[in-house]
Design a protein around this motif. Sequence first.
Motif, short mmCIF file in Angstrom:
data_model
loop_
_atom_site.label_atom_id
_atom_site.label_comp_id
_atom_site.label_asym_id
_atom_site.label_seq_id
_atom_site.Cartn_x
_atom_site.Cartn_y
_atom_site.Cartn_z
N PRO A 99 34.77 13.53 50.85
CA PRO A 99 33.99 12.66 51.75
C PRO A 99 34.66 11.31 51.99
O PRO A 99 34.62 10.79 53.09
CB PRO A 99 32.66 12.49 51.02
N ILE A 100 35.29 10.77 50.98
CA ILE A 100 35.97 9.47 51.13
C ILE A 100 37.17 9.63 52.06
O ILE A 100 37.40 8.79 52.93
CB ILE A 100 36.39 8.92 49.76
N ILE A 101 37.92 10.70 51.89
CA ILE A 101 39.07 10.93 52.76
C ILE A 101 38.62 11.12 54.20
O ILE A 101 39.24 10.61 55.13
CB ILE A 101 39.88 12.14 52.28
N ARG A 102 37.54 11.84 54.39
CA ARG A 102 37.03 12.04 55.75
C ARG A 102 36.68 10.70 56.39
O ARG A 102 36.96 10.47 57.56
CB ARG A 102 35.80 12.95 55.72
N ARG A 103 36.07 9.80 55.62
CA ARG A 103 35.73 8.48 56.17
C ARG A 103 36.98 7.67 56.48
O ARG A 103 37.05 6.98 57.49
CB ARG A 103 34.83 7.72 55.22
N LEU A 104 37.97 7.73 55.59
CA LEU A 104 39.22 7.02 55.85
C LEU A 104 39.92 7.54 57.10
O LEU A 104 40.38 6.76 57.94
CB LEU A 104 40.16 7.15 54.65
N LEU A 105 39.99 8.86 57.22
CA LEU A 105 40.68 9.44 58.37
C LEU A 105 39.91 9.25 59.67
O LEU A 105 40.52 9.15 60.73
CB LEU A 105 40.94 10.93 58.12
N ASP A 111 50.10 10.18 65.78
CA ASP A 111 50.97 11.02 66.61
C ASP A 111 51.92 10.17 67.46
O ASP A 111 53.10 10.49 67.58
CB ASP A 111 50.13 11.92 67.51
N LYS A 112 51.41 9.08 68.02
CA LYS A 112 52.25 8.21 68.84
C LYS A 112 53.33 7.54 67.99
O LYS A 112 54.49 7.46 68.41
CB LYS A 112 51.40 7.17 69.56
N ALA A 113 52.97 7.06 66.81
CA ALA A 113 53.96 6.43 65.93
C ALA A 113 55.01 7.45 65.49
O ALA A 113 56.21 7.13 65.44
CB ALA A 113 53.26 5.84 64.71
N SER A 114 54.57 8.67 65.20
CA SER A 114 55.50 9.72 64.81
C SER A 114 56.45 10.07 65.95
O SER A 114 57.64 10.31 65.73
CB SER A 114 54.70 10.96 64.39
N GLU A 115 55.92 10.10 67.14
CA GLU A 115 56.76 10.39 68.32
C GLU A 115 57.75 9.25 68.57
O GLU A 115 58.91 9.49 68.91
CB GLU A 115 55.86 10.57 69.54
N VAL A 170 59.17 7.14 66.42
CA VAL A 170 60.28 7.12 65.46
C VAL A 170 60.86 8.51 65.21
O VAL A 170 61.76 8.66 64.40
CB VAL A 170 59.85 6.48 64.12
N GLN A 171 60.33 9.50 65.89
CA GLN A 171 60.79 10.89 65.82
C GLN A 171 60.82 11.40 64.38
O GLN A 171 61.78 12.03 63.93
CB GLN A 171 62.17 11.03 66.45
N SER A 172 59.74 11.14 63.65
CA SER A 172 59.70 11.55 62.25
C SER A 172 59.44 13.04 62.06
O SER A 172 59.71 13.58 60.99
CB SER A 172 58.64 10.75 61.50
N ASP A 173 58.94 13.71 63.08
CA ASP A 173 58.62 15.14 62.95
C ASP A 173 59.70 16.06 63.52
O ASP A 173 59.50 17.27 63.56
CB ASP A 173 57.29 15.45 63.66
N ARG A 174 60.82 15.54 63.92
CA ARG A 174 61.78 16.38 64.64
C ARG A 174 62.41 17.46 63.77
O ARG A 174 62.81 18.50 64.28
CB ARG A 174 62.86 15.54 65.29
N TYR A 175 62.49 17.27 62.44
CA TYR A 175 63.09 18.27 61.57
C TYR A 175 62.05 19.11 60.83
O TYR A 175 62.41 20.01 60.10
CB TYR A 175 64.01 17.62 60.55
N ASP A 184 53.69 18.01 59.58
CA ASP A 184 53.81 16.88 60.51
C ASP A 184 53.31 15.60 59.83
O ASP A 184 52.87 15.61 58.68
CB ASP A 184 53.05 17.17 61.80
N ALA A 185 53.43 14.50 60.53
CA ALA A 185 53.08 13.19 59.97
C ALA A 185 51.60 13.12 59.60
O ALA A 185 51.23 12.50 58.59
CB ALA A 185 53.44 12.09 60.96
N TRP A 186 50.73 13.74 60.39
CA TRP A 186 49.30 13.70 60.11
C TRP A 186 48.98 14.40 58.78
O TRP A 186 48.25 13.88 57.95
CB TRP A 186 48.50 14.32 61.25
N LYS A 187 49.55 15.58 58.57
CA LYS A 187 49.32 16.31 57.31
C LYS A 187 49.85 15.52 56.13
O LYS A 187 49.22 15.47 55.07
CB LYS A 187 49.98 17.68 57.36
N GLN A 188 51.00 14.91 56.29
CA GLN A 188 51.56 14.13 55.20
C GLN A 188 50.67 12.93 54.88
O GLN A 188 50.45 12.61 53.71
CB GLN A 188 52.97 13.65 55.55
#
Length: 75
Positions: A10-16, A25-29, A31-36, A41-45
Amino acid sequence: MQPRKLSGHPIIRRLLSSLPREIVDKASETVQSDRYYKTMDAWKQLVFMLYGVVDILLPVANQHFLEVLPFTVLF
């Protein structure tokens, strides 16, 4: 009173919910952190990292709450 073993979900759900996925997603795009990465992806991490932090801090917060509770009830 026995401390309860609470789940961090429940705490994680509130934080997210306070952080829109579009921002991550925009930040990941940008800096291209998900290209490899194909599956992680960045959200799961971010979710996994937050769960790790909550999992460590929740027992500490519960213990602090149980130590402070008797004093706050008296006043």
